[in-house]
Design a protein around this motif. Structure first.
Motif, PDB file in Angstrom:
ATOM      1  N   LEU A 142      -5.931 -13.331   5.574  1.00  0.00           N
ATOM      2  CA  LEU A 142      -4.682 -13.894   5.100  1.00  0.00           C
ATOM      3  C   LEU A 142      -4.339 -13.111   3.709  1.00  0.00           C
ATOM      4  CD1 LEU A 142      -4.357 -17.152   7.117  1.00  0.00           C
ATOM      5  CD2 LEU A 142      -3.472 -15.014   8.216  1.00  0.00           C
ATOM      6  N   SER A 143      -4.895 -13.307   3.411  1.00  0.00           N
ATOM      7  CA  SER A 143      -4.905 -13.037   2.033  1.00  0.00           C
ATOM      8  C   SER A 143      -4.878 -11.456   1.397  1.00  0.00           C
ATOM      9  CB  SER A 143      -5.695 -14.119   0.951  1.00  0.00           C
ATOM     10  OG  SER A 143      -7.306 -14.437   1.432  1.00  0.00           O
ATOM     11  N   ILE A 144      -6.053 -11.621   1.600  1.00  0.00           N
ATOM     12  CA  ILE A 144      -6.213  -9.562   1.685  1.00  0.00           C
ATOM     13  C   ILE A 144      -5.552  -8.842   1.918  1.00  0.00           C
ATOM     14  CG2 ILE A 144      -8.047  -8.402   1.139  1.00  0.00           C
ATOM     15  CD1 ILE A 144     -10.015 -10.568  -0.111  1.00  0.00           C
ATOM     16  N   GLY A 145      -5.999  -9.301   3.672  1.00  0.00           N
ATOM     17  CA  GLY A 145      -5.471  -8.102   4.657  1.00  0.00           C
ATOM     18  C   GLY A 145      -3.843  -8.474   4.610  1.00  0.00           C
ATOM     19  N   LEU A 146      -3.745  -9.709   4.946  1.00  0.00           N
ATOM     20  CA  LEU A 146      -2.081  -9.800   5.320  1.00  0.00           C
ATOM     21  C   LEU A 146      -1.161  -9.459   4.152  1.00  0.00           C
ATOM     22  CD1 LEU A 146      -0.529  -9.684   7.314  1.00  0.00           C
ATOM     23  CD2 LEU A 146      -0.655 -12.789   6.723  1.00  0.00           C
ATOM     24  N   LEU A 147      -1.766 -10.449   3.389  1.00  0.00           N
ATOM     25  CA  LEU A 147      -1.077 -10.580   1.765  1.00  0.00           C
ATOM     26  C   LEU A 147      -0.788  -8.806   0.994  1.00  0.00           C
ATOM     27  CD1 LEU A 147       1.741 -12.446   0.441  1.00  0.00           C
ATOM     28  CD2 LEU A 147      -0.413 -13.610  -0.994  1.00  0.00           C
ATOM     29  N   SER A 148      -2.283  -9.371   0.274  1.00  0.00           N
ATOM     30  CA  SER A 148      -2.072  -7.499  -0.045  1.00  0.00           C
ATOM     31  C   SER A 148      -1.944  -6.578   0.442  1.00  0.00           C
ATOM     32  CB  SER A 148      -3.627  -7.836  -1.405  1.00  0.00           C
ATOM     33  OG  SER A 148      -4.112  -8.506  -1.492  1.00  0.00           O
ATOM     34  N   GLY A 149      -2.574  -6.150   1.471  1.00  0.00           N
ATOM     35  CA  GLY A 149      -1.889  -5.193   1.825  1.00  0.00           C
ATOM     36  C   GLY A 149      -0.256  -5.316   2.746  1.00  0.00           C
ATOM     37  N   SER A 150       0.872  -5.953   2.541  1.00  0.00           N
ATOM     38  CA  SER A 150       2.020  -5.877   2.373  1.00  0.00           C
ATOM     39  C   SER A 150       2.531  -5.793   0.705  1.00  0.00           C
ATOM     40  CB  SER A 150       2.710  -7.466   3.062  1.00  0.00           C
ATOM     41  OG  SER A 150       1.936  -8.239   4.109  1.00  0.00           O
ATOM     42  N   GLY A 151       1.961  -6.094   0.129  1.00  0.00           N
ATOM     43  CA  GLY A 151       2.280  -5.601  -1.518  1.00  0.00           C
ATOM     44  C   GLY A 151       2.239  -4.446  -1.408  1.00  0.00           C
ATOM     45  N   TRP A 152       0.637  -3.510  -0.925  1.00  0.00           N
ATOM     46  CA  TRP A 152       0.361  -2.143  -0.783  1.00  0.00           C
ATOM     47  C   TRP A 152       1.152  -1.074  -0.414  1.00  0.00           C
ATOM     48  CZ3 TRP A 152      -5.418  -3.671   0.710  1.00  0.00           C
ATOM     49  CH2 TRP A 152      -6.016  -4.279  -0.616  1.00  0.00           C
ATOM     50  N   ALA A 153       2.268  -2.080   1.008  1.00  0.00           N
ATOM     51  CA  ALA A 153       2.484  -1.355   2.439  1.00  0.00           C
ATOM     52  C   ALA A 153       4.320  -1.412   1.429  1.00  0.00           C
ATOM     53  CB  ALA A 153       3.190  -2.617   2.916  1.00  0.00           C
ATOM     54  N   LEU A 154       4.677  -1.745   0.281  1.00  0.00           N
ATOM     55  CA  LEU A 154       5.430  -1.577  -0.557  1.00  0.00           C
ATOM     56  C   LEU A 154       6.085  -0.504  -1.723  1.00  0.00           C
ATOM     57  CD1 LEU A 154       7.004  -5.560  -0.743  1.00  0.00           C
ATOM     58  CD2 LEU A 154       7.811  -3.938   1.158  1.00  0.00           C
ATOM     59  N   THR A 155       4.037  -0.718  -2.184  1.00  0.00           N
ATOM     60  CA  THR A 155       4.270   0.282  -3.021  1.00  0.00           C
ATOM     61  C   THR A 155       4.257   1.778  -3.010  1.00  0.00           C
ATOM     62  OG1 THR A 155       1.679  -0.235  -3.601  1.00  0.00           O
ATOM     63  CG2 THR A 155       3.220  -1.733  -4.697  1.00  0.00           C
ATOM     64  N   PHE A 156       2.928   1.949  -2.137  1.00  0.00           N
ATOM     65  CA  PHE A 156       2.008   3.192  -1.954  1.00  0.00           C
ATOM     66  C   PHE A 156       3.683   4.092  -0.998  1.00  0.00           C
ATOM     67  CE2 PHE A 156       0.080   6.209   1.323  1.00  0.00           C
ATOM     68  CZ  PHE A 156      -0.760   6.718  -0.250  1.00  0.00           C
ATOM     69  N   THR A 157       4.035   4.108  -0.360  1.00  0.00           N
ATOM     70  CA  THR A 157       5.470   5.332   0.565  1.00  0.00           C
ATOM     71  C   THR A 157       6.493   5.231   0.034  1.00  0.00           C
ATOM     72  OG1 THR A 157       4.276   4.116   2.576  1.00  0.00           O
ATOM     73  CG2 THR A 157       6.380   5.010   2.977  1.00  0.00           C
ATOM     74  N   PRO A 158       7.176   4.248  -0.960  1.00  0.00           N
ATOM     75  CA  PRO A 158       7.844   4.509  -1.392  1.00  0.00           C
ATOM     76  C   PRO A 158       7.759   5.545  -2.604  1.00  0.00           C
ATOM     77  CG  PRO A 158       8.173   2.543  -0.727  1.00  0.00           C
ATOM     78  CD  PRO A 158       6.911   2.152  -0.531  1.00  0.00           C
ATOM     79  N   THR A 159       6.563   5.455  -3.247  1.00  0.00           N
ATOM     80  CA  THR A 159       5.675   6.130  -4.503  1.00  0.00           C
ATOM     81  C   THR A 159       6.286   6.863  -3.880  1.00  0.00           C
ATOM     82  OG1 THR A 159       5.177   3.924  -5.672  1.00  0.00           O
ATOM     83  CG2 THR A 159       5.020   6.314  -5.966  1.00  0.00           C
ATOM     84  N   LEU A 160       5.476   8.069  -3.105  1.00  0.00           N
ATOM     85  CA  LEU A 160       4.910   8.816  -2.465  1.00  0.00           C
ATOM     86  C   LEU A 160       6.155   9.981  -2.396  1.00  0.00           C
ATOM     87  CD1 LEU A 160       1.622   9.586  -1.267  1.00  0.00           C
ATOM     88  CD2 LEU A 160       2.521   9.397  -3.455  1.00  0.00           C
ATOM     89  N   ALA A 161       7.237   9.019  -1.364  1.00  0.00           N
ATOM     90  CA  ALA A 161       8.261   9.122  -0.826  1.00  0.00           C
ATOM     91  C   ALA A 161       9.243   9.691  -1.772  1.00  0.00           C
ATOM     92  CB  ALA A 161       9.200   8.470   0.466  1.00  0.00           C
ATOM     93  N   CYS A 162       9.532   8.945  -3.133  1.00  0.00           N
ATOM     94  CA  CYS A 162      10.078   9.562  -4.443  1.00  0.00           C
ATOM     95  C   CYS A 162       9.725  10.399  -4.780  1.00  0.00           C
ATOM     96  CB  CYS A 162      10.481   8.289  -5.563  1.00  0.00           C
ATOM     97  SG  CYS A 162      11.401   8.114  -6.912  1.00  0.00           S
ATOM     98  N   LEU A 163       8.637  10.405  -5.008  1.00  0.00           N
ATOM     99  CA  LEU A 163       7.536  11.671  -5.237  1.00  0.00           C
ATOM    100  C   LEU A 163       8.543  12.911  -4.769  1.00  0.00           C
ATOM    101  CD1 LEU A 163       5.521  13.037  -7.359  1.00  0.00           C
ATOM    102  CD2 LEU A 163       3.726  12.695  -6.081  1.00  0.00           C
ATOM    103  N   SER A 164       8.242  12.943  -3.140  1.00  0.00           N
ATOM    104  CA  SER A 164       8.718  14.901  -2.587  1.00  0.00           C
ATOM    105  C   SER A 164       9.972  14.180  -3.172  1.00  0.00           C
ATOM    106  CB  SER A 164       8.232  14.122  -1.064  1.00  0.00           C
ATOM    107  OG  SER A 164       7.092  13.851  -0.688  1.00  0.00           O
TER     108      SER A 164
END
Length: 443
Positions: free
Chosen positions: A94-116
């Motif tokens: 729940l902590s690493i998988g779900l909560l941290s994973g949700s945080g990573w979902a909000l950071t990785f894709t928007p950053t690379l899309a902005c860069l593209s």
């Protein structure tokens, strides 16, 4: 600055994920659980990061990537903080998988899309430079985490990882989104999704990346455990991950450079690196001597790093920059299936067979299957196919506006203002041709 933000963001997301195998043995011993169950921690984190990417993309379309990435950094750090108090694997799920994973979902894709959206002519190189953060952080984090484990145990180490992850907030603050003229024409997320789901090359590309994703992360989850089965000490085993990380870094830069200068479709280069990565994975169980293992680590690190920037820089060529948020989010969501199943499947094969031979061979087979799908993409066998023109689902506006919403700035024609041309950095403009951007006013 957007490249710098993406550099540190990729380091703080996938650098941590790639170094997570140093915790693997600690969790097995602490909770007395089989390898397959412990493998779900990293797999859930990877899957949530990828499956939740459309949410990050949709929020970025509405609010811009800056607040979304900053919120994701807080979630990622909070998940690691709560994980340090875990008393069962469920708490870690729940902590690493779900909560941290949700945080990573909000950071990785928007950053690379902005860069593209910032690059077209130098997109592959920009993506390669941004993603070198993964290699550098993996080189540093794997031995660092192993050293911290020896002094502070896994709970104290996770507290420190939480503090490191909080720097994602600063990465989000560096982002400066662009507004392009084609955005109003493709603003409806529902219409974008419907058009992408009827786009054959995009769907085949998504299938290919899903197969690649199934086997891609196996060494980062199970390599340390595999080396300990060969009677390696934990610290040298973690150091081998650093060897992979350095090779990965070099591979990303070289691949980004080649992707911009080699004629023909980027898919050919991507297929080459994917095939070589699969072969090196399948050969890992055959190596027993330290020299052979180091050589394979170098080969795997270079080729797996080389395929990553091309995988992201190729997507705008398929769907266009106007749909990059939706397209990248959808790809990340579908390929999360591979990230979710890959590590547990390898752990299951280890429990059944008693070693990691089948795990690495099957992982390599998944990447080779993904290479086969890439061959079906448009213009793959053409001698001189365009490398930077997007294969859009529609037509892009010839006049791209880039309003920077900031008080005291005014819009100027680049073609008519030599001073504007001097201020505009080469390769930063989203499209080549008639363009408009904002420059400081005379005042």
């Amino acid at each position: 600055m957007v490249v710098l933000s993406a550099f540190f963001q990729s380091a703080l997301v996938f650098g941590v994920l790639r170094s997570f195998s140093v915790f693997f043995v600690e969790f097995v011993a602490a909770f007395d659980e089989p390898a397959a169950r412990v493998s779900w921690i990293a797999s859930i984190g990877i899957a949530v990061q990828q499956f939740g990417s459309p949410v990050g993309s949709a929020l970025s379309t509405k609010f811009g990537p800056r607040p979304v990435v900053m919120a994701g950094g807080i979630l990622a750090a909070l998940g690691m903080l709560l994980a340090s108090f875990a008393t069962s694997l469920t708490h870690l799920y729940l902590s690493i998988g779900l909560l941290s994973g949700s945080g990573w979902a909000l950071t990785f894709t928007p950053t690379l899309a902005c860069l593209s959206r910032y690059f077209s002519r130098l997109r592959s190189l920009a993506m390669g430079l941004a993603l070198t953060g993964v290699g550098l952080s993996s080189f540093a984090f794997a031995p660092l985490f192993q050293w911290l484990l020896s002094y502070y145990a896994w709970r104290g180490t996770l507290l420190l990882v939480s503090a490191i992850s909080l720097h994602l907030v600063a990465c989000g603050a560096l982002l400066r989104p662009l507004s392009l003229t084609e955005d109003p024409a493709v603003a409806d997320p529902g219409a974008q999704l419907a058009s992408l789901l009827h786009h054959g090359p995009f769907l085949r590309y998504t299938v290919a990346l899903t197969l690649v994703n199934t086997g891609y992360f196996i060494p980062y989850v199970h390599l340390v455990a595999h080396l300990q089965d060969l009677d390696w000490d934990p610290l040298p085993a973690a150091f081998l991950l650093s060897v992979i990380a350095i090779s990965d870094l070099v591979g990303r830069v070289v691949s980004g450079w080649l992707g911009d200068i080699v004629p023909g479709p980027v898919a050919r280069l991507l297929m080459l690196w994917t095939t070589l990565t699969g072969v090196s994975l399948a050969l890992f169980p055959m190596a027993q001597a330290p020299t052979a293992l180091v050589a394979l680590a170098v080969a795997y690190g270079f080729t797996s790093g080389a395929l990553t920037p091309l995988a992201f820089s190729m997507l705008p060529e398929l769907v266009g920059t106007g749909r990059i948020y939706c397209g990248l989010g959808l790809v990340q969501m579908v390929e999360s299936i591979g990230g979710l199943l890959g590590a547990p499947l390898s752990g299951y094969l280890r429990d059944v067979t008693g070693n990691y031979t089948a795990s690495f061979v099957v992982a390599g087979a998944f990447l080779l299957a993904g290479s086969g799908v890439l061959i079906t993409l448009p213009h793959f066998f053409c001698v001189s196919a365009p490398t930077s023109k997007p294969q859009d689902l529609g037509t892009e506006a010839p006049d791209t506006k880039v309003p920077l919403r900031r008080k005291g700035w005014e819009r100027t024609e680049l073609q008519k203002d030599p001073e504007s041309q001097r201020l505009a950095a080469p390769g930063l403009l989203p499209h080549i041709g008639a363009q408009r951007t904002t420059v400081p006013s005379a005042s």
